[in-house]
Design an enzyme around this catalytic site. Structure first.
Site, PDB file in Angstrom:
ATOM      1  N   THR A  55       1.852 -61.038 -24.251  1.00 29.15           N
ATOM      2  CA  THR A  55       2.538 -61.234 -22.975  1.00 29.15           C
ATOM      3  C   THR A  55       2.147 -62.563 -22.343  1.00 29.15           C
ATOM      4  O   THR A  55       1.057 -63.095 -22.614  1.00 29.15           O
ATOM      5  CB  THR A  55       2.179 -60.084 -22.009  1.00 29.15           C
ATOM      6  OG1 THR A  55       2.679 -60.369 -20.705  1.00 29.15           O
ATOM      7  CG2 THR A  55       0.666 -59.916 -21.902  1.00 29.15           C
ATOM      8  N   ASP A  56       3.010 -63.064 -21.472  1.00 30.11           N
ATOM      9  CA  ASP A  56       2.661 -64.275 -20.720  1.00 30.11           C
ATOM     10  C   ASP A  56       1.587 -64.009 -19.665  1.00 30.11           C
ATOM     11  O   ASP A  56       0.960 -64.946 -19.149  1.00 30.11           O
ATOM     12  CB  ASP A  56       3.906 -64.881 -20.066  1.00 30.11           C
ATOM     13  CG  ASP A  56       4.655 -63.938 -19.137  1.00 30.11           C
ATOM     14  OD1 ASP A  56       4.215 -62.783 -18.953  1.00 30.11           O
ATOM     15  OD2 ASP A  56       5.706 -64.345 -18.601  1.00 30.11           O
ATOM     16  N   GLU A  57       1.329 -62.746 -19.358  1.00 34.18           N
ATOM     17  CA  GLU A  57       0.366 -62.432 -18.305  1.00 34.18           C
ATOM     18  C   GLU A  57      -1.068 -62.804 -18.681  1.00 34.18           C
ATOM     19  O   GLU A  57      -1.933 -62.902 -17.810  1.00 34.18           O
ATOM     20  CB  GLU A  57       0.465 -60.956 -17.920  1.00 34.18           C
ATOM     21  CG  GLU A  57       1.809 -60.597 -17.320  1.00 34.18           C
ATOM     22  CD  GLU A  57       1.830 -59.227 -16.645  1.00 34.18           C
ATOM     23  OE1 GLU A  57       0.838 -58.861 -16.008  1.00 34.18           O
ATOM     24  OE2 GLU A  57       2.860 -58.541 -16.792  1.00 34.18           O
TER      25      GLU A  57
ATOM     26  N   PRO B  43      11.801 -50.188  -3.813  1.00 35.85           N
ATOM     27  CA  PRO B  43      10.530 -50.712  -3.306  1.00 35.85           C
ATOM     28  C   PRO B  43      10.280 -52.145  -3.767  1.00 35.85           C
ATOM     29  O   PRO B  43      10.355 -52.455  -4.960  1.00 35.85           O
ATOM     30  CB  PRO B  43       9.491 -49.748  -3.901  1.00 35.85           C
ATOM     31  CG  PRO B  43      10.140 -49.208  -5.137  1.00 35.85           C
ATOM     32  CD  PRO B  43      11.611 -49.156  -4.859  1.00 35.85           C
TER      33      PRO B  43
ATOM     34  N   ARG C 209       0.952 -55.238  -4.405  1.00 37.76           N
ATOM     35  CA  ARG C 209       0.033 -54.800  -5.458  1.00 37.76           C
ATOM     36  C   ARG C 209      -1.270 -55.609  -5.368  1.00 37.76           C
ATOM     37  O   ARG C 209      -1.257 -56.815  -5.098  1.00 37.76           O
ATOM     38  CB  ARG C 209       0.697 -55.020  -6.809  1.00 37.76           C
ATOM     39  CG  ARG C 209      -0.213 -54.846  -8.000  1.00 37.76           C
ATOM     40  CD  ARG C 209       0.413 -55.444  -9.252  1.00 37.76           C
ATOM     41  NE  ARG C 209       1.588 -54.713  -9.698  1.00 37.76           N
ATOM     42  CZ  ARG C 209       2.497 -55.218 -10.516  1.00 37.76           C
ATOM     43  NH1 ARG C 209       2.400 -56.461 -10.947  1.00 37.76           N
ATOM     44  NH2 ARG C 209       3.527 -54.489 -10.896  1.00 37.76           N
TER      45      ARG C 209
ATOM     46  N   GLY D 117      -4.097 -57.930  -6.332  1.00 42.01           N
ATOM     47  CA  GLY D 117      -4.214 -59.026  -7.294  1.00 42.01           C
ATOM     48  C   GLY D 117      -2.899 -59.454  -7.907  1.00 42.01           C
ATOM     49  O   GLY D 117      -2.873 -59.937  -9.044  1.00 42.01           O
TER      50      GLY D 117
END
Length: 363
Positions: free
Chosen positions: A140-142, A221, A311, A313
């Site tokens: 993942t890019d995360e 949300p 959320r 962080g």
């Protein structure tokens, strides 16, 4: 291209299932074995269209079960392993990180151990060379952390800086894959992708959540101010990118696969709202099919937008620079966001039985 025998881990999940459909359709000589534990986000119904295909086998099992993985590699003469299986929802990693450490780190280690034993150690112990093989790891890019609005997009050379238990566990798995190549000679490739969307997407993630909530007239949300930016990639373009990595990618290399498509979360939500409003306006049968979608029937889905506490962080921006994949592999997304999101919304309109299948499962 010679015939491949592919083991796909997590093949009943969102990206894995789409990859299986894509691969069987576009690689007619190949055989595919799926290994999936069918946890909350895995749904065997996502594979209904291929269950009768003679080239396809489904196995329910855990990637942490190393002997099982070894047996599958041997029994099905597997030469290519594509590893999707992962816990992937950041919110869940914040409230319950244990499952992420177990699946994403220990599970990847289990697969690497099995692959090394079957593909490298066993042939060598018999006086033979290591088998031709490929271990492709989907990341993942995360793992790269977060970007400010003006920073350049992530490249394969960007330093890792994961900020959530999820991204930290994926970063650790990336490093393990790299280590097994450099230390043991395992033929590996890794791809780091941006946010995927499309069919078979578990409705806890943003786009499927917005679609399903609109159809049930539930609040939409939005974390914080909704201005978190993500690069969005249609899932079949991701499958196409992995195919290019397997066919043309250099062993030991990482490849970024992105959509060239940055959007703020709130803008994504508004696009989906307006698209669904238009679909209901132009197709009156949808009002009968989804009578509970009261806001969409009134062409007012945006009224469901509800801002909630951000959320912990929360990374502000992700963006993928896929120049390396374009230059070396010829990678380029086929779907624009406009065409991809329309296909996605229509898929959810037409596949409510798939949603009900998920809702009937115990978490």
């Amino acid at each position: 291209m010679t015939q491949r025998n592919i083991l796909v881990t997590g093949g009943a999940g969102f990206i894995g299932a789409n990859f299986v459909h894509y691969w069987l359709k576009n690689n007619e000589k190949d055989n595919v074995v799926v290994l999936d534990a069918l946890t909350y986000a895995g749904n065997k119904a996502s594979l209904n269209d291929v269950l009768e295909d003679k080239r396809f086998i489904f196995v329910k099992g855990d990637i942490c079960d190393t002997p099982l993985v070894e047996a599958l590699l041997i029994d099905h003469n597997i030469d290519t392993l594509v590893h999707f299986a992962a816990e992937s929802h950041v919110d869940r990693s914040i409230t319950g990180p244990d499952a992420f450490i177990e699946t994403n780190i220990i599970g990847t280690y289990s697969l690497l151990k099995a692959a090394k034993k079957v593909w490298i150690d066993t042939p060598k112990s018999q006086g033979e060379s290591a088998l031709e093989h490929r271990f492709h790891h989907v990341s993942t890019d995360e793992v790269y952390g977060t970007l400010s609005p003006d920073e350049p997009a992530f490249t394969e050379e960007t330093q890792y800086a994961p900020n959530s238990p999820y991204s930290a566990s994926k970063a650790a798995s990336d490093h393990l894959v790299r280590a097994y190549h450099h230390t043991y000679g395992l033929n590996v490739t890794t791809s780091n992708c941006s946010n995927n969307y499309g069919p078979y997407h578990f409705p806890e993630k943003l786009i499927p959540l917005i679609i399903t909530n609109i159809l049930n007239d539930k609040p939409l949300p939005i974390y914080g101010d909704g201005k978190q930016i993500r690069d969005w990639l249609y899932v079949e373009d991701h499958a196409r990118g992995i195919e290019l990595v397997l066919n043309k990618g250099k062993v030991g290399e990482n490849y970024n696969i992105g959509g060239h498509n940055e959007w703020a979360n709130i803008d994504i939500v508004k696009v989906v709202c307006h698209l669904i409003n238009a679909e209901f306006t132009n197709n009156h049968s949808l009002s009968s099919k989804f009578p509970q979608a009261k806001s969409a029937i009134k062409a007012n889905s945006t009224a469901l937008i509800t801002y909630v506490e951000d959320r912990a962080g929360h990374d502000r921006r992700y963006a993928i620079d896929a120049s390396k994949s374009t230059a070396e592999l010829g990678y380029k997304p086929v779907e624009s966001f406009e065409t991809g999101i329309k296909k996605t919304v229509e898929w959810y309109f037409d596949n409510q039985s798939w949603i009900k299948e998920l809702e009937s499962k115990d978490d």
